[in-house]
Design an enzyme around this catalytic site. Structure first.
Site, short mmCIF file in Angstrom:
data_model
loop_
_atom_site.label_atom_id
_atom_site.label_comp_id
_atom_site.label_asym_id
_atom_site.label_seq_id
_atom_site.Cartn_x
_atom_site.Cartn_y
_atom_site.Cartn_z
CG HIS A 16 -68.79 -15.28 33.92
ND1 HIS A 16 -68.10 -14.75 32.86
CD2 HIS A 16 -68.16 -14.84 35.02
CE1 HIS A 16 -67.09 -14.03 33.31
NE2 HIS A 16 -67.11 -14.06 34.63
CG HIS A 18 -65.37 -14.64 39.44
ND1 HIS A 18 -64.13 -14.64 38.85
CD2 HIS A 18 -66.18 -13.94 38.63
CE1 HIS A 18 -64.19 -13.96 37.71
NE2 HIS A 18 -65.42 -13.52 37.55
CE LYS A 102 -63.05 -14.16 31.03
NZ LYS A 102 -63.78 -13.93 32.25
CG HIS A 139 -62.79 -9.15 31.02
ND1 HIS A 139 -63.38 -9.16 32.26
CD2 HIS A 139 -62.59 -7.84 30.71
CE1 HIS A 139 -63.53 -7.91 32.69
NE2 HIS A 139 -63.03 -7.09 31.78
CG HIS A 177 -68.67 -9.99 32.01
ND1 HIS A 177 -67.89 -9.28 31.12
CD2 HIS A 177 -67.80 -10.70 32.76
CE1 HIS A 177 -66.62 -9.56 31.36
NE2 HIS A 177 -66.55 -10.42 32.34
CG ASP A 250 -68.74 -11.43 36.36
OD1 ASP A 250 -67.87 -12.23 36.77
OD2 ASP A 250 -68.46 -10.26 35.99
O1 DOR Z 1 -66.25 -7.25 38.56
C1 DOR Z 1 -65.51 -8.18 38.29
N1 DOR Z 1 -65.03 -8.99 39.25
N2 DOR Z 1 -65.19 -8.39 37.00
C2 DOR Z 1 -64.27 -9.30 36.65
O2 DOR Z 1 -63.99 -9.41 35.49
C3 DOR Z 1 -63.58 -10.11 37.69
C4 DOR Z 1 -64.35 -10.20 38.92
C5 DOR Z 1 -63.57 -10.72 40.10
O3 DOR Z 1 -62.87 -11.72 39.95
O4 DOR Z 1 -63.67 -10.13 41.19
ZN ZN Z 2 -66.13 -12.63 35.81
#
Ligand code: DOR
Ligand code: ZN
Length: 346
Positions: A16, A18, A102, A139, A177, A250
């Site tokens: 997971h 970003h 997702k 999520h 998460h 995450d």
């Molecule tokens: O804290 C987070 N940041 N939780 C999420 O679900 C998305 C992520 C983000 O893309 O910044």
């Molecule tokens: Zn995330």
């Protein structure tokens, strides 16, 4: 087990992440590629990654942004919306573009405005996914404003996830998460097609960390960190040896200026020292012998992907986490900034 000073494990994956896009992608992707062989890439760009063509193009941008010599495979996901097309999911999965899809409940988190307003609206998509064995990544938070922010995951289990898993018993689900004892109980009690990722921050922090000596924007992510009893339940789950739990950081970079402001963004940038952070937890729990399964085996087995070849080695020793990481013109504040971790990646 003996107390090792060196821990060599099969190369791990991050289930997971970003990675963002553009300049931020170029700045952060090397941190993930340095530690992990593969990563499940979240699709919450602006606009979101909602089609096979968009996911294929995003994958090319990620590969183009990798530092020279990287050996890293991005695994792409589709952002589900009320209008998701089951045929696109089938096609993208069959072509090896999508690894999973997702589910963001609409307005649950960063760039989720196009998310799903009611799972009833994606019934056709979920049926297609169940039929082809394509994992649904969830999520798990309700977004109704009357529900207390600390209760949103537990209420989501009761209102959405439990009924969904009951209605689609063969659907592969990764509860992403997880942050609560209720989530651990749910995953433990569900069939083998239900698993969960656990982040380093939810293993290290409880909600006091948000207010320790003042407001702490770099401890803020979604789902928000919870009470100590929940952190302890997550530690037990991650180190239990259960194949249902695996590593998913995450990592969610936001510029320092977007975190330290009147309405700061949710997300913790933990990619630079993720393995060191998890290793500290497994060490504290006396479970270093279970770290490899959590980091390198349970995830690929759940996804039906081959285990990685090769190894990485961690050794006992000080890793000083810097206060800032400069990326181009942007400053990022990493998880554990200013701390010293007791493990070092060789
Ligand atoms: O804290 C987070 N940041 N939780 C999420 O679900 C998305 C992520 C983000 O893309 O910044
Ligand atoms: Zn995330």
């Amino acid at each position: 087990m003996p107390d090792p000073t060196i821990l060599t494990i099969r190369r791990p994956d991050d289930w997971h992440v970003h990675l963002r896009d553009g300049a931020m992608l170029a700045a952060v992707v090397g941190h993930t590629a340095r530690q992990f062989a593969r990563a499940i890439v979240m699709p919450n760009l602006s606009p979101p990654v909602t089609s096979t063509a968009m996911a294929a193009a995003y994958r090319e941008r990620i590969i183009a942004a990798l530092p020279e010599g990287s050996d890293f495979t991005p695994l792409m996901t589709c952002y589900l919306t009320d209008a998701s097309d089951p045929d696109d999911l089938r096609r993208g999965f069959a072509q090896g573009v999508y690894t999973a899809a997702k589910l963001y409940p609409a307005h649950a988190t960063t760039n989720s405005a196009h998310g799903v307003t009611d799972v009833a609206n994606i019934r056709g998509a979920l049926e297609a996914m169940q039929a082809i064995g394509m994992p649904l990544l969830v999520h798990g938070e309700v977004t109704t404003p009357e529900i207390d922010v600390f209760d949103r995951e537990a209420v989501f289990i009761d209102r959405v996830l439990a009924p969904l898993v009951e209605a689609m018993p063969a659907l592969k689900v990764v509860f992403e998460h997880i942050t609560t004892a209720q989530a651990v109980a749910f995953v433990d009690g569900a069939g083998p097609n239900v698993a969960a990722t656990i982040t380093p921050q939810h293993l290290h922090l409880n909600r006091n960390a948000l207010f320790a000596g003042g407001l702490r924007p770099h401890a803020y992510c979604l789902p928000v960190v919870k009470r100590e009893e929940h952190r302890l339940a997550l530690r037990r789950a991650a180190t239990s040896g259960s194949a249902k739990y695996f590593l998913g950081t995450d990592t969610a970079p936001h510029a320092q200026s977007a975190k330290e402001t009147d309405c700061g963004c949710a997300g913790i940038f933990n990619a630079p020292f993720a393995l060191e952070s998890y290793a500290a937890v497994f060490d504290e729990e006396g479970a270093l012998d279970r770290f490899e399964a959590f980091a390198s085996e349970n995830g690929p087995r759940f996804y039906g992907l081959p285990l990685n070849q090769g190894t990485v080695t961690l050794e006992r020793g000080a890793t000083a986490v810097p206060a800032k990481i400069m990326v181009g013109g942007t400053t990022l504040v990493p998880f554990h900034f200013g701390e010293t971790l007791g493990w070092r990646l060789r």
